[in-house]
Design a protein around this motif. Structure first.
Motif, PDB file in Angstrom:
ATOM      1  N   LYS A 140       0.712  -1.373  -0.036  1.00 39.58           N
ATOM      2  CA  LYS A 140      -0.004   0.149  -0.050  1.00 39.58           C
ATOM      3  C   LYS A 140       0.962   1.301  -0.065  1.00 39.58           C
ATOM      4  N   ILE A 141       1.992   1.449   0.798  1.00 36.07           N
ATOM      5  CA  ILE A 141       2.815   2.481   0.892  1.00 36.07           C
ATOM      6  C   ILE A 141       3.493   2.536  -0.457  1.00 36.07           C
ATOM      7  N   TYR A 190       3.585   5.830  -3.086  1.00 35.99           N
ATOM      8  CA  TYR A 190       4.576   6.483  -3.326  1.00 35.99           C
ATOM      9  C   TYR A 190       4.849   6.650  -5.061  1.00 35.99           C
ATOM     10  N   ALA A 191       4.742   5.478  -5.722  1.00 33.47           N
ATOM     11  CA  ALA A 191       4.867   5.344  -6.940  1.00 33.47           C
ATOM     12  C   ALA A 191       3.728   6.457  -7.645  1.00 33.47           C
ATOM     13  N   ALA A 192       2.433   6.102  -7.189  1.00 29.02           N
ATOM     14  CA  ALA A 192       1.692   6.983  -7.940  1.00 29.02           C
ATOM     15  C   ALA A 192       1.974   8.503  -7.614  1.00 29.02           C
ATOM     16  N   LYS A 193       2.295   9.045  -6.764  1.00 31.79           N
ATOM     17  CA  LYS A 193       2.573  10.330  -6.342  1.00 31.79           C
ATOM     18  C   LYS A 193       3.957  10.787  -7.244  1.00 31.79           C
ATOM     19  N   ASP A 194       4.956   9.690  -7.437  1.00 31.77           N
ATOM     20  CA  ASP A 194       5.974   9.909  -8.207  1.00 31.77           C
ATOM     21  C   ASP A 194       5.695  10.160  -9.738  1.00 31.77           C
ATOM     22  N   ALA A 195       4.695   9.159  -9.972  1.00 32.41           N
ATOM     23  CA  ALA A 195       4.234   9.185 -11.550  1.00 32.41           C
ATOM     24  C   ALA A 195       3.569  10.619 -11.843  1.00 32.41           C
ATOM     25  N   GLU A 196       2.694  10.900 -10.791  1.00 31.31           N
ATOM     26  CA  GLU A 196       1.774  12.381 -10.950  1.00 31.31           C
ATOM     27  C   GLU A 196       2.782  13.453 -11.027  1.00 31.31           C
ATOM     28  N   LYS A 211      -3.430  -0.769  10.654  1.00 31.28           N
ATOM     29  CA  LYS A 211      -4.213  -0.378   9.378  1.00 31.28           C
ATOM     30  C   LYS A 211      -4.479   1.383   9.440  1.00 31.28           C
ATOM     31  N   LYS A 212      -4.896   1.688  10.390  1.00 33.88           N
ATOM     32  CA  LYS A 212      -5.308   3.307  10.626  1.00 33.88           C
ATOM     33  C   LYS A 212      -4.021   4.219  10.006  1.00 33.88           C
ATOM     34  N   ASP A 213      -2.791   3.638  10.564  1.00 30.50           N
ATOM     35  CA  ASP A 213      -1.600   4.409  10.427  1.00 30.50           C
ATOM     36  C   ASP A 213      -1.271   4.053   8.987  1.00 30.50           C
ATOM     37  N   VAL A 214      -1.322   3.001   8.400  1.00 30.92           N
ATOM     38  CA  VAL A 214      -1.025   2.870   6.900  1.00 30.92           C
ATOM     39  C   VAL A 214      -2.024   3.589   6.113  1.00 30.92           C
ATOM     40  N   ASP A 215      -3.180   3.474   6.293  1.00 24.04           N
ATOM     41  CA  ASP A 215      -4.219   4.073   5.674  1.00 24.04           C
ATOM     42  C   ASP A 215      -4.084   5.791   5.715  1.00 24.04           C
ATOM     43  N   ASN A 216      -3.894   6.366   6.718  1.00 24.47           N
ATOM     44  CA  ASN A 216      -3.446   7.802   6.784  1.00 24.47           C
ATOM     45  C   ASN A 216      -2.248   8.340   6.112  1.00 24.47           C
ATOM     46  N   CYS A 217      -1.495   7.329   6.206  1.00 24.33           N
ATOM     47  CA  CYS A 217      -0.116   7.744   5.545  1.00 24.33           C
ATOM     48  C   CYS A 217      -0.358   7.664   3.904  1.00 24.33           C
ATOM     49  N   VAL A 218      -1.089   6.834   3.503  1.00 28.01           N
ATOM     50  CA  VAL A 218      -1.551   6.475   1.767  1.00 28.01           C
ATOM     51  C   VAL A 218      -2.352   7.792   1.563  1.00 28.01           C
ATOM     52  N   ALA A 219      -3.356   8.096   2.303  1.00 24.52           N
ATOM     53  CA  ALA A 219      -4.075   9.412   2.115  1.00 24.52           C
ATOM     54  C   ALA A 219      -3.284  10.666   2.292  1.00 24.52           C
ATOM     55  N   PRO A 265       4.969  12.734   4.707  1.00 23.57           N
ATOM     56  CA  PRO A 265       3.828  13.510   5.583  1.00 23.57           C
ATOM     57  C   PRO A 265       4.145  13.073   6.988  1.00 23.57           C
ATOM     58  N   PHE A 266       3.755  13.819   7.956  1.00 23.27           N
ATOM     59  CA  PHE A 266       3.816  13.441   9.368  1.00 23.27           C
ATOM     60  C   PHE A 266       2.879  12.293   9.609  1.00 23.27           C
ATOM     61  N   ALA A 267       1.957  11.823   9.025  1.00 22.47           N
ATOM     62  CA  ALA A 267       1.174  10.615   9.009  1.00 22.47           C
ATOM     63  C   ALA A 267       2.163   9.325   8.692  1.00 22.47           C
ATOM     64  N   CYS A 268       3.159   9.603   7.871  1.00 19.78           N
ATOM     65  CA  CYS A 268       4.036   8.353   7.600  1.00 19.78           C
ATOM     66  C   CYS A 268       5.192   8.288   8.595  1.00 19.78           C
ATOM     67  N   LYS A 269       5.402   9.170   9.187  1.00 17.22           N
ATOM     68  CA  LYS A 269       6.698   9.486  10.229  1.00 17.22           C
ATOM     69  C   LYS A 269       6.542   8.077  11.124  1.00 17.22           C
ATOM     70  N   ALA A 270       5.543   7.508  11.505  1.00 21.15           N
ATOM     71  CA  ALA A 270       5.435   6.298  12.713  1.00 21.15           C
ATOM     72  C   ALA A 270       5.800   5.398  11.669  1.00 21.15           C
TER      73      ALA A 270
END
Length: 109
Positions: free
Chosen positions: A44-45, A49-55, A72-80, A98-103
């Motif tokens: 998921k992560i 990242y690949a989608a954001k790099d492509a964009e 799950k909530k940490d990963v989903d928040n990071c992806v969002a 993003p700060f949501a991904c720092k954990a």
């Protein structure tokens, strides 16, 4: 023979209480339901990242993830958070994570 209603009532109350406790415990959710496996979280992560790099036309690839379960909530928040990041920040910032991904532990290339 005399029947003791006091002890019968106590036994019934104890059985009813035990039944309620057992039904309550059987309805508890499995703790693993709150976590992604290492493979699920990593996929998921990396896809985010690949989608954001492509964009954004950048190449901020993840080189490694720290093995283990992730909430799950940490990963989903990071992806969002990655999806909502602006391309100008994503491409120009030294650390666009993003700060949501720092954990969630991973390393960027």
């Amino acid at each position: 023979m005399k029947f003791n209603f006091l002890s019968f009532g106590t036994v019934c109350k104890s059985l009813i209480l035990l039944t309620i406790v057992l039904f309550g415990l059987s309805n508890c959710s499995d703790v693993d339901d709150d976590f992604y496996t290492f493979g699920e979280a990593g996929t998921k992560i990396m896809v985010a990242y690949a989608a954001k790099d492509a964009e954004c036309g950048s190449s901020r690839q993840i080189t490694s993830l720290v093995p283990g379960k992730q909430r799950k909530k940490d990963v989903d928040n990071c992806v969002a958070s990655v999806a909502f990041e602006k391309c100008s920040f994503w491409t120009q910032a030294g650390d666009p994570v993003p700060f949501a991904c720092k954990a969630i532990e991973f390393r960027l290339k």
